[in-house]
Design a protein around this motif. Structure first.
Motif, short mmCIF file in Angstrom:
data_model
loop_
_atom_site.label_atom_id
_atom_site.label_comp_id
_atom_site.label_asym_id
_atom_site.label_seq_id
_atom_site.Cartn_x
_atom_site.Cartn_y
_atom_site.Cartn_z
N VAL A 9 2.47 -7.33 -5.08
CA VAL A 9 1.33 -6.88 -4.30
C VAL A 9 0.16 -6.64 -5.26
CG1 VAL A 9 0.40 -5.11 -2.76
CG2 VAL A 9 2.82 -5.75 -2.61
N HIS A 10 -0.99 -7.22 -4.92
CA HIS A 10 -2.21 -6.97 -5.69
C HIS A 10 -3.26 -6.34 -4.80
CE1 HIS A 10 -5.53 -7.35 -8.48
NE2 HIS A 10 -6.24 -7.86 -7.49
N THR A 11 -3.99 -5.36 -5.35
CA THR A 11 -5.09 -4.76 -4.63
C THR A 11 -6.12 -4.24 -5.62
OG1 THR A 11 -5.66 -3.25 -2.81
CG2 THR A 11 -4.11 -2.43 -4.48
N GLY A 12 -7.16 -3.61 -5.06
CA GLY A 12 -8.20 -3.05 -5.91
C GLY A 12 -9.57 -3.21 -5.30
N SER A 13 -10.59 -3.03 -6.13
CA SER A 13 -11.97 -3.19 -5.75
C SER A 13 -12.35 -2.20 -4.65
CB SER A 13 -12.24 -4.64 -5.34
OG SER A 13 -13.62 -4.89 -5.21
N LEU A 14 -13.25 -2.59 -3.76
CA LEU A 14 -13.75 -1.71 -2.73
C LEU A 14 -12.66 -1.28 -1.75
CD1 LEU A 14 -17.10 -3.56 -1.99
CD2 LEU A 14 -16.70 -1.64 -3.55
N ALA A 15 -11.64 -2.11 -1.62
CA ALA A 15 -10.56 -1.81 -0.68
C ALA A 15 -9.82 -0.54 -1.02
CB ALA A 15 -9.58 -2.98 -0.63
N THR A 16 -9.82 -0.16 -2.30
CA THR A 16 -9.14 1.07 -2.71
C THR A 16 -10.13 2.21 -2.99
OG1 THR A 16 -9.13 0.27 -5.00
CG2 THR A 16 -7.16 -0.12 -3.67
N ALA A 17 -11.42 1.94 -2.79
CA ALA A 17 -12.44 2.94 -3.09
C ALA A 17 -13.16 3.46 -1.85
CB ALA A 17 -13.48 2.34 -4.05
N LEU A 18 -13.24 2.67 -0.79
CA LEU A 18 -14.02 3.04 0.39
C LEU A 18 -13.11 3.52 1.51
CD1 LEU A 18 -16.67 0.16 0.66
CD2 LEU A 18 -16.87 2.37 -0.50
N PRO B 7 -20.72 0.53 -8.90
CA PRO B 7 -21.25 1.90 -8.94
C PRO B 7 -22.00 2.31 -7.69
CG PRO B 7 -21.55 0.85 -11.08
CD PRO B 7 -21.03 -0.22 -10.14
N ALA B 8 -22.75 1.39 -7.08
CA ALA B 8 -23.56 1.76 -5.91
C ALA B 8 -22.72 2.19 -4.72
CB ALA B 8 -24.46 0.59 -5.52
N LEU B 9 -21.42 1.83 -4.72
CA LEU B 9 -20.58 2.12 -3.57
C LEU B 9 -19.45 3.10 -3.88
CD1 LEU B 9 -20.21 -1.48 -2.11
CD2 LEU B 9 -21.63 0.35 -1.23
N MET B 10 -19.38 3.61 -5.09
CA MET B 10 -18.23 4.40 -5.50
C MET B 10 -18.32 5.86 -5.08
SD MET B 10 -16.38 2.07 -6.85
CE MET B 10 -15.06 2.91 -7.73
N GLY B 11 -19.52 6.33 -4.70
CA GLY B 11 -19.65 7.71 -4.28
C GLY B 11 -19.51 8.67 -5.45
N ASP B 12 -18.99 9.86 -5.16
CA ASP B 12 -18.84 10.89 -6.17
C ASP B 12 -17.99 10.39 -7.34
OD1 ASP B 12 -18.88 13.88 -6.96
OD2 ASP B 12 -16.74 13.39 -6.91
N HIS B 13 -18.49 10.57 -8.55
CA HIS B 13 -17.83 9.99 -9.73
C HIS B 13 -16.44 10.59 -9.94
CE1 HIS B 13 -16.95 9.51 -14.07
NE2 HIS B 13 -17.47 8.30 -13.87
N ALA B 14 -16.33 11.91 -9.88
CA ALA B 14 -15.04 12.54 -10.14
C ALA B 14 -14.00 12.10 -9.11
CB ALA B 14 -15.19 14.06 -10.13
N ARG B 15 -14.43 11.99 -7.86
CA ARG B 15 -13.50 11.54 -6.82
C ARG B 15 -13.09 10.09 -7.04
NH1 ARG B 15 -13.61 8.96 -2.04
NH2 ARG B 15 -12.21 9.67 -0.37
N ALA B 16 -14.04 9.24 -7.43
CA ALA B 16 -13.73 7.84 -7.69
C ALA B 16 -12.74 7.70 -8.84
CB ALA B 16 -15.01 7.08 -8.00
N VAL B 17 -12.89 8.53 -9.86
CA VAL B 17 -11.95 8.49 -10.99
C VAL B 17 -10.56 8.91 -10.53
CG1 VAL B 17 -11.37 9.55 -13.21
CG2 VAL B 17 -13.71 8.79 -12.75
N ARG B 18 -10.47 9.95 -9.73
CA ARG B 18 -9.16 10.39 -9.23
C ARG B 18 -8.50 9.29 -8.40
NH1 ARG B 18 -12.03 15.23 -8.29
NH2 ARG B 18 -12.23 14.77 -6.06
#
Length: 316
Positions: A118-127, A155-166
């Motif tokens: 299974v591969h995933t990532g990008s906006l699908a795991t961030a939004l 970066p324009a879609l990642m929202g809060d930085h700390a939350r995106a890192v978590r």
């Protein structure tokens, strides 16, 4: 490749509207996970994509594009409009992005054999809210499948930085293989070197971390060792989809070495730098073919073989 293991990609499709100085707009099928699925299918791998596509011209364009390579496309049937990205290219082919995206992926009916990987990532795991659906599905499949992840930071879609890192770190911990660009890592961890991040990520779960460095090539990290390779010289048309072609090339090579699937997990944990160098060489060659032509058009098996025949080997 009739014995190719079943691979599942989960993530967004995006219609890339490409704008270059002095040229008319061009619309290309895109989206990082969709590009990975397309690249795997072009390399002969049996691939399914779970995604969202609208009942609109962009949705039909992308579905036809994916199916032309043999990708099985499954959608949630929500009817949400197909996401779009405006890709601005400068005179050197470097890309910047602007987005009109919603990601509300709901449950998708999936039949057939369980996926080997299974591969995933990008906006699908961030939004949100769709990211929750993606992570729940990955967790439900992980015991029987290896997992790969590419944060593909926007970066324009990642929202809060700390939350995106978590969120990214949660995905890393679920994964066996992680790929990130040096630009992704600079955004996620501006005060940490790629080597430090790779080492910390490896301690959290993955067997291997792949870091791409654009024209400088790429480095693959194992616990206690690393292997690097340069990028072959090419005339760049644009860089759209380069990282996704790298990912599909790497997964193709790992599958060829029998390192995908729950039964391949032990082999991933005992990778040596010689075998990993071969994986890296496939990935870099796949990206090099892609940047030499317009749009996210990764190589097929013959094109990748030709690129490998003319490429350079890894440097330890």
């Amino acid at each position: 490749m009739p014995d190719s293991p079943a691979l599942l990609v989960i993530g967004e499709c995006v219609a890339d509207i490409v704008r270059m100085p002095g040229a008319p707009d061009r619309t290309h099928p895109g989206g990082s996970p969709a590009n990975v699925a397309y690249g795997l299918a072009r390399l002969g791998r049996r691939t399914t994509l779970i995604t969202q596509l609208g009942p609109d011209p962009n949705g039909r364009l992308i579905k036809d594009h994916l199916e032309s390579a043999g990708v099985r496309v499954l959608t949630d049937g929500s009817g949400a409009p197909t996401p779009t990205a405006t890709v601005g290219l400068d005179d050197a082919g470097r890309a910047t992005y602007g987005f009109e995206i919603t990601w509300t992926l709901g449950p998708v009916e999936r039949a057939g054999e369980p996926p080997r990987h299974v591969h995933t990532g990008s906006l699908a795991t961030a939004l949100d809210p769709g990211a929750g659906t993606v992570l729940d599905l990955v967790r439900s499949l992980r015991d029987g499948s290896t997992v790969s992840y590419d944060p593909n930071v926007r970066p324009a879609l990642m929202g809060d930085h700390a939350r995106a890192v978590r969120r990214a770190e949660s995905c890393v911990a679920l994964s066996d293989v992680v790929k990130a660009s040096d630009e992704d890592l600079r955004w996620l961890y501006p005060d940490e070197s790629p080597e430090e991040t790779a080492g910390r990520w490896l301690r959290s779960g993955p067997a291997v971390v792949l870091v791409t460095r654009g024209a400088a090539g790429a480095t693959a990290f194992l616990p206690g060792s690393a292997v690097s390779t340069g990028a072959p010289p090419v005339r760049i048309a644009d860089t759209v989809g380069a990282g996704d072609a790298f990912m599909s090339g790497a997964l193709h090579a790992l599958a060829s070495h029998g390192l995908l699937g729950a039964e391949g997990r032990a082999g991933l944990r005992s990778l040596d730098t010689t075998l990993l160098g071969d994986v890296l060489r496939h990935a870099v060659a796949s990206a090099a073919v892609t940047v030499a032509r317009a749009g996210a058009l990764p190589p097929d098996r013959k094109e990748l073989a030709a690129a490998l025949a003319g490429g350079s080997g890894p440097d330890r």
